[in-house]
Design a protein around this motif. Sequence first.
Motif, PDB file in Angstrom:
ATOM      1  N   UNK A  89      54.819  34.350  41.780  1.00 45.10           N
ATOM      2  CA  UNK A  89      53.402  34.124  42.109  1.00 45.10           C
ATOM      3  C   UNK A  89      52.511  35.231  41.553  1.00 45.10           C
ATOM      4  N   UNK A  90      52.852  35.712  40.348  1.00 41.01           N
ATOM      5  CA  UNK A  90      52.026  36.718  39.681  1.00 41.01           C
ATOM      6  C   UNK A  90      51.269  36.032  38.553  1.00 41.01           C
ATOM      7  N   UNK A  91      49.959  35.971  38.703  1.00 44.02           N
ATOM      8  CA  UNK A  91      49.115  35.351  37.680  1.00 44.02           C
ATOM      9  C   UNK A  91      48.465  36.461  36.864  1.00 44.02           C
ATOM     10  N   UNK A  92      49.047  36.705  35.697  1.00 44.73           N
ATOM     11  CA  UNK A  92      48.573  37.802  34.836  1.00 44.73           C
ATOM     12  C   UNK A  92      47.079  37.689  34.567  1.00 44.73           C
ATOM     13  N   UNK A  93      46.619  36.477  34.305  1.00 44.70           N
ATOM     14  CA  UNK A  93      45.209  36.254  33.977  1.00 44.70           C
ATOM     15  C   UNK A  93      44.319  36.532  35.184  1.00 44.70           C
ATOM     16  N   UNK A  94      44.734  36.084  36.360  1.00 46.87           N
ATOM     17  CA  UNK A  94      43.929  36.295  37.570  1.00 46.87           C
ATOM     18  C   UNK A  94      43.810  37.783  37.897  1.00 46.87           C
ATOM     19  N   UNK A  95      44.865  38.548  37.575  1.00 47.81           N
ATOM     20  CA  UNK A  95      44.846  39.988  37.860  1.00 47.81           C
ATOM     21  C   UNK A  95      43.783  40.733  37.050  1.00 47.81           C
ATOM     22  N   UNK A  96      43.391  40.162  35.907  1.00 44.28           N
ATOM     23  CA  UNK A  96      42.354  40.815  35.089  1.00 44.28           C
ATOM     24  C   UNK A  96      41.092  41.113  35.900  1.00 44.28           C
ATOM     25  N   UNK A  97      40.773  40.208  36.814  1.00 42.23           N
ATOM     26  CA  UNK A  97      39.553  40.378  37.603  1.00 42.23           C
ATOM     27  C   UNK A  97      39.500  41.666  38.390  1.00 42.23           C
ATOM     28  N   UNK A  98      40.686  42.257  38.641  1.00 44.88           N
ATOM     29  CA  UNK A  98      40.742  43.514  39.388  1.00 44.88           C
ATOM     30  C   UNK A  98      40.603  44.747  38.492  1.00 44.88           C
ATOM     31  N   UNK A 148      46.422  42.492  46.863  1.00 45.18           N
ATOM     32  CA  UNK A 148      47.262  42.472  48.070  1.00 45.18           C
ATOM     33  C   UNK A 148      48.605  43.176  47.845  1.00 45.18           C
ATOM     34  N   UNK A 149      49.094  43.789  48.902  1.00 45.61           N
ATOM     35  CA  UNK A 149      50.372  44.521  48.829  1.00 45.61           C
ATOM     36  C   UNK A 149      51.500  43.609  48.364  1.00 45.61           C
ATOM     37  N   UNK A 150      51.482  42.356  48.859  1.00 42.11           N
ATOM     38  CA  UNK A 150      52.570  41.438  48.477  1.00 42.11           C
ATOM     39  C   UNK A 150      52.509  41.099  46.990  1.00 42.11           C
ATOM     40  N   UNK A 151      51.295  41.089  46.413  1.00 39.44           N
ATOM     41  CA  UNK A 151      51.161  40.835  44.970  1.00 39.44           C
ATOM     42  C   UNK A 151      51.795  41.970  44.172  1.00 39.44           C
ATOM     43  N   UNK A 152      51.545  43.208  44.621  1.00 38.07           N
ATOM     44  CA  UNK A 152      52.120  44.363  43.918  1.00 38.07           C
ATOM     45  C   UNK A 152      53.646  44.345  44.036  1.00 38.07           C
ATOM     46  N   UNK A 153      54.128  43.976  45.210  1.00 35.68           N
ATOM     47  CA  UNK A 153      55.583  43.855  45.391  1.00 35.68           C
ATOM     48  C   UNK A 153      56.144  42.812  44.437  1.00 35.68           C
ATOM     49  N   UNK A 154      55.452  41.668  44.349  1.00 36.35           N
ATOM     50  CA  UNK A 154      55.901  40.599  43.444  1.00 36.35           C
ATOM     51  C   UNK A 154      55.816  41.050  41.981  1.00 36.35           C
TER      52      UNK A 154
END
Length: 708
Positions: free
Chosen positions: A364-373, A547-553
């Motif tokens: 559930x890691x969306x590389x593109x969505x992470x750009x927004x951060x 989110x912490x769970x995103x970083x874990x993933x």
Amino acid sequence: MKPLFASLLFCVIGVTARAEDLKTIDSFRAATAKANSVLTLPEWDQTPEAVEASMKSAIATANTALDQIGAQDLTKVTFKSTIVALDDLGYRARLAVNKATIIKETNTSAAMRTAAENAVKLFQDWAVGVDYREDVYKAVKAFEKTNPKLSGEDAKLMKETLRDYRRAGLDLAPEKRQEVEKLRKDLSKLGTDFDSNIVEAQVPVVFTKAELEGVPDSFLSSPGIKTGDDAYSVKANVTWQVVAVMENAKSEEVRKRLYIVHDSLAKEKNVAVLNQMLALRNKIALRLGYKSWADFQTEIKMAKNAAGAEKYINDLVTGSQPKFDAEVAELRKLKVAETKDPNAQIKVWDFRYYQNQLKKQKYAVDTEALRGFFPFQKTLEGMFSIYQSIFGLKFEKLALSQKWIEDLQLYAVSDAATGEPLGMFYLDMFPREGKFNHFACFEIIGGKLLPEGKYQRPTVALLCNFPPPSEGKPSLLTHSDVETLFHEFGHALHAIVTRATHSRFAGTNVPGDFVEAPSQMLQSWVWDKKVLDTFAADYRDPAKKIPAETITKMKEAKLATAGVYYRRQFAFASLDLALHAPHAEDQPYDSVAISNPILEKVFLPIAPETTFVSYFGHLNGYDAGYYGYAWADAIAADMATVFESAKDGYLDKQAGLRLRRDIYEPGDSRDTTESIEKFLGRKQSVQPFLKKIGIGGTKADTGPSPKK
């Protein structure tokens, strides 16, 4: 990795109203005087004629200094009049070539870039010749015969100066020595051509919108991508564009087409150039009594010889095999499911796409969505804040009257506790035509204790190619881009905070298989929740953090694809060492025939018509040295454990100051292993690296520790 002003001029932009509030270099005069140091802003040549004249003047000045060394009374030679004098004149001459290199890699005028390229070639030709000044060599040898009692950095400088003369062939008979000199000059010119051919290889690949299914709209709406009603041009020479398509395009045909163009860039020119370079390198090594160019190059590194480098990489290839096979099998399952072809295989043009799919589907890691951060400016400022804190530094933006592009930035770095100015750095962060098309830190002015007793503080430039801002959106970085930013800025800090007396040892002038380690270590920072929370936030809603769970993933996904990532690195290291292995002098080179099978054997099936090595810029500069990335990665993982066990983790100021004092400041002024083990407080270990890439407990455990 280059707006038009007058066609031949360096672009000089007036300081904007906003910049009136910024400090200038003059603001630091009193502080530098108090520290008995010098802070210098480069003066940039503004016409091709001036570039040429500057280089000729620098060479003439250096020749005068060489004449003075050579004309000495050999009974009165001293350390200062020989060994230090050589370091001094070499340093002054490099100031000219460093500036020419920046012009060559950044200027918006093709005429200026060409003039700078010619100036670099002129310098390199001259620099080779310096080694063959018989009169200077006699003066150095005369000083050696006095059996001087030197210690520390001075003793190291003398030892390595003498070693350089031996490696240049000064122990050979005159006719053999002359042959080596000519071979080296020819090689130097070819190396500049090789680099220039890479920069000039600009190939757009045009697709329709339908063909680019899966590629995000943010990419399609980026500046310069849409070039017609239903035409989207992807530049095969611009890394971020290639990666965006290779990670997201659903069409295998599209991915393969772009890959073939990318891995054939500069093919027409550089295959032949590289074959000539390999032949010259081999001849030089043989004339000097080495079995191969790889042996010649590794002698002065931590590996000590080619066998040490080869064993290290081969052990890692063997040790990573089970993990690599398992990862490729996982990616193949995704391809089989998507294509409905039970015999589908993962090819080299597939791995980025299916890794991205794996991240999305399983982790559930969306590389593109992470750009927004990761909006560029906020990310930059966040990194600045972290590095200022842990290294005890202060960064201040300076007003600039002389710029080669409008968005060029310049910062001064000072010691936070004392206010001592330590150096400056330029930031040139986005791609443009004719510019260096990768990511790197370039020294402009190096650190050195000057003859008059003041210390010259360094100035460097970061040349990067991050995704540019688009209409209504800031530049948004991928998480991988953020890693790159933290890495490259590590090189800048390594250069700037130096305390080495002699220029030869200052900053990043360390063994080639160590130079990446301090920066590779800093990539660990961007995987830590505590670190990311200090700057990573949704640019549309800054209250939103990752989110912490995103970083874990993300970490799980990274480990799940570490085998593929590192096998690709090991393939590059292996082909580089193979190209520079023992080779019969009367046999011509076929660099593609040597390298392509290794890419397939160690990594993934390729298209046989491609010529990866024609665009592999590391083959000029990191030749027989690419293994150093993996070697340094082991040291980096080991050094990162100091922070991981510290009270405040990656934000620990005590560990940061130790890194600055023990690793960055000494540079190569003492043995690298001594610096590493002083920082670690123990002997080195390869175990943290094996754990990091998920192959601990394998055969690779028996591989050499990079402390050799």
